[in-house]
Design a protein around this motif. Structure first.
Motif, mmCIF file in Angstrom:
data_model
loop_
_atom_site.group_PDB
_atom_site.id
_atom_site.type_symbol
_atom_site.label_atom_id
_atom_site.label_comp_id
_atom_site.label_asym_id
_atom_site.label_seq_id
_atom_site.Cartn_x
_atom_site.Cartn_y
_atom_site.Cartn_z
ATOM 1 N N ILE A 194 -11.236 10.973 7.897
ATOM 2 C CA ILE A 194 -9.954 10.573 7.296
ATOM 3 C C ILE A 194 -9.477 11.657 6.338
ATOM 4 C CG2 ILE A 194 -8.888 8.915 5.698
ATOM 5 C CD1 ILE A 194 -10.616 6.742 7.056
ATOM 6 N N ARG A 195 -10.377 12.169 5.508
ATOM 7 C CA ARG A 195 -10.008 13.263 4.595
ATOM 8 C C ARG A 195 -9.476 14.463 5.371
ATOM 9 N NH1 ARG A 195 -14.719 11.250 1.805
ATOM 10 N NH2 ARG A 195 -14.158 10.702 -0.334
ATOM 11 N N GLY A 196 -10.168 14.787 6.491
ATOM 12 C CA GLY A 196 -9.747 15.927 7.306
ATOM 13 C C GLY A 196 -8.394 15.717 7.953
ATOM 14 N N LEU A 197 -8.089 14.492 8.349
ATOM 15 C CA LEU A 197 -6.791 14.208 8.959
ATOM 16 C C LEU A 197 -5.654 14.279 7.945
ATOM 17 C CD1 LEU A 197 -7.803 11.267 11.319
ATOM 18 C CD2 LEU A 197 -7.094 13.571 12.006
ATOM 19 N N LEU A 198 -5.938 13.985 6.686
ATOM 20 C CA LEU A 198 -4.899 14.026 5.646
ATOM 21 C C LEU A 198 -4.664 15.437 5.110
ATOM 22 C CD1 LEU A 198 -5.840 10.830 3.608
ATOM 23 C CD2 LEU A 198 -3.920 11.129 5.192
ATOM 24 N N LEU B 95 -1.842 7.560 -0.814
ATOM 25 C CA LEU B 95 -1.437 8.888 -0.347
ATOM 26 C C LEU B 95 -0.457 8.821 0.820
ATOM 27 C CD1 LEU B 95 -4.831 10.812 -0.489
ATOM 28 C CD2 LEU B 95 -2.831 11.212 -1.944
ATOM 29 N N VAL B 96 -0.629 7.862 1.730
ATOM 30 C CA VAL B 96 0.208 7.818 2.934
ATOM 31 C C VAL B 96 1.410 6.878 2.790
ATOM 32 C CG1 VAL B 96 -1.700 8.454 4.447
ATOM 33 C CG2 VAL B 96 -1.202 6.043 4.049
ATOM 34 N N GLU B 97 1.582 6.288 1.619
ATOM 35 C CA GLU B 97 2.689 5.367 1.401
ATOM 36 C C GLU B 97 4.021 6.077 1.647
ATOM 37 O OE1 GLU B 97 4.270 2.337 -2.086
ATOM 38 O OE2 GLU B 97 2.439 3.500 -2.375
ATOM 39 N N GLY B 98 4.884 5.432 2.439
ATOM 40 C CA GLY B 98 6.197 5.998 2.742
ATOM 41 C C GLY B 98 6.200 6.888 3.973
ATOM 42 N N ARG B 99 5.081 7.051 4.637
ATOM 43 C CA ARG B 99 4.985 7.849 5.870
ATOM 44 C C ARG B 99 4.504 6.915 6.979
ATOM 45 N NH1 ARG B 99 2.783 13.775 4.389
ATOM 46 N NH2 ARG B 99 3.793 13.992 2.379
ATOM 47 N N PRO B 100 5.431 6.325 7.730
ATOM 48 C CA PRO B 100 5.074 5.261 8.679
ATOM 49 C C PRO B 100 4.005 5.649 9.706
ATOM 50 C CG PRO B 100 7.449 5.660 8.684
ATOM 51 C CD PRO B 100 6.844 6.621 7.727
ATOM 52 N N ASN B 101 4.098 6.854 10.278
ATOM 53 C CA ASN B 101 3.102 7.244 11.281
ATOM 54 C C ASN B 101 1.718 7.400 10.667
ATOM 55 O OD1 ASN B 101 4.877 7.238 13.429
ATOM 56 N ND2 ASN B 101 5.489 9.372 13.100
ATOM 57 N N LEU B 102 1.660 8.009 9.483
ATOM 58 C CA LEU B 102 0.367 8.162 8.806
ATOM 59 C C LEU B 102 -0.167 6.810 8.356
ATOM 60 C CD1 LEU B 102 0.712 11.394 6.611
ATOM 61 C CD2 LEU B 102 -0.632 11.053 8.673
ATOM 62 N N GLU B 103 0.736 5.929 7.898
ATOM 63 C CA GLU B 103 0.299 4.589 7.488
ATOM 64 C C GLU B 103 -0.350 3.850 8.663
ATOM 65 O OE1 GLU B 103 3.595 2.463 5.802
ATOM 66 O OE2 GLU B 103 3.428 3.478 3.873
ATOM 67 N N ALA C 116 -5.451 1.808 10.758
ATOM 68 C CA ALA C 116 -6.431 1.542 11.823
ATOM 69 C C ALA C 116 -7.800 2.112 11.450
ATOM 70 C CB ALA C 116 -5.949 2.137 13.139
ATOM 71 N N LEU C 117 -7.827 3.332 10.931
ATOM 72 C CA LEU C 117 -9.100 3.965 10.564
ATOM 73 C C LEU C 117 -9.753 3.252 9.380
ATOM 74 C CD1 LEU C 117 -8.075 7.703 10.986
ATOM 75 C CD2 LEU C 117 -9.622 6.390 12.439
ATOM 76 N N LEU C 118 -8.945 2.819 8.433
ATOM 77 C CA LEU C 118 -9.501 2.118 7.273
ATOM 78 C C LEU C 118 -10.055 0.743 7.644
ATOM 79 C CD1 LEU C 118 -6.897 3.144 4.560
ATOM 80 C CD2 LEU C 118 -9.284 3.873 4.715
#
Length: 189
Positions: free
Chosen positions: A65-69, A91-99, A104-106
């Motif tokens: 997850i760290r590597g993907l961010l 960190l991913v708030e406001g980015r729909p695709n990253l959210e 799913a990963l979380l």
């Protein structure tokens, strides 16, 4: 020189011949007695290995997850285990695709943490009910995981202990092995 065909020429196999052959092996010294671990010992090993698997996979998953961010300039540096999910969601708030992806990963991380906690509780129950493990845990720096791992290899009171280790050597192995590489399988809950 006569050739034997592979179709069964040679000794005739029967229970009596097999018994004689085994007796000859024993008399000739080609036989070495071995100790077979008990079912309980094998079950303890399976519990330890299963728990270790979840510890390693959970760590790998969080690093993935760290590597993907990272390509997005988002860093989830070393955080307490309980705060990791909240930090990633922040960190991913406001980015729909990253959210979507991180959610799913979380969820998978949460499932693995639940399974790890279940295995760890089973390990704690096992060590709490084992006199030898409780004795090992009196030693500073020896927790339930180390105690259970070492108790599996402790010579049985029924077997000969001529090859057994002295108490001082075992204590030094227990404490030094844990701090040798400054890592531990213990994970905060």
């Amino acid at each position: 020189m006569a050739h034997h065909d592979a179709g069964g020429a040679g000794a005739i196999h029967s229970i009596g011949n097999d018994a004689r052959s085994l007796a000859q092996f024993i008399r000739s010294g080609w036989f070495k007695p071995v100790h077979v671990q008990s079912t309980v010992s094998q079950e303890m090993r399976t519990l330890l290995m299963s728990r270790e698997f979840f510890v390693n996979k959970l760590h790998d998953h969080e690093n993935e997850i760290r590597g993907l961010l990272r390509p997005f300039g988002l860093k989830a540096d070393r955080i307490a285990a309980g705060d990791f999910e909240a930090r990633v969601r922040e960190l991913v708030e406001g980015r729909p695709n990253l959210e979507l992806c991180m959610s799913a990963l979380l969820r998978r991380c949460t499932e693995m943490q639940t399974q790890l906690a279940e295995l760890h509780r089973a390990l704690l129950r096992l060590t709490a009910n084992d006199e030898l493990c409780r004795g090992f845990m009196i030693i500073p720096g020896v927790g339930p995981v180390t105690a259970l791992a070492r108790s599996r290899h402790w010579p049985s009171r029924r077997r000969s202990t001529t090859r057994g280790a002295s108490g001082a050597r075992v204590m030094s192995e227990l404490t030094l092995a844990r701090h040798r590489d400054n890592t531990s399988l213990e994970r905060p809950a």
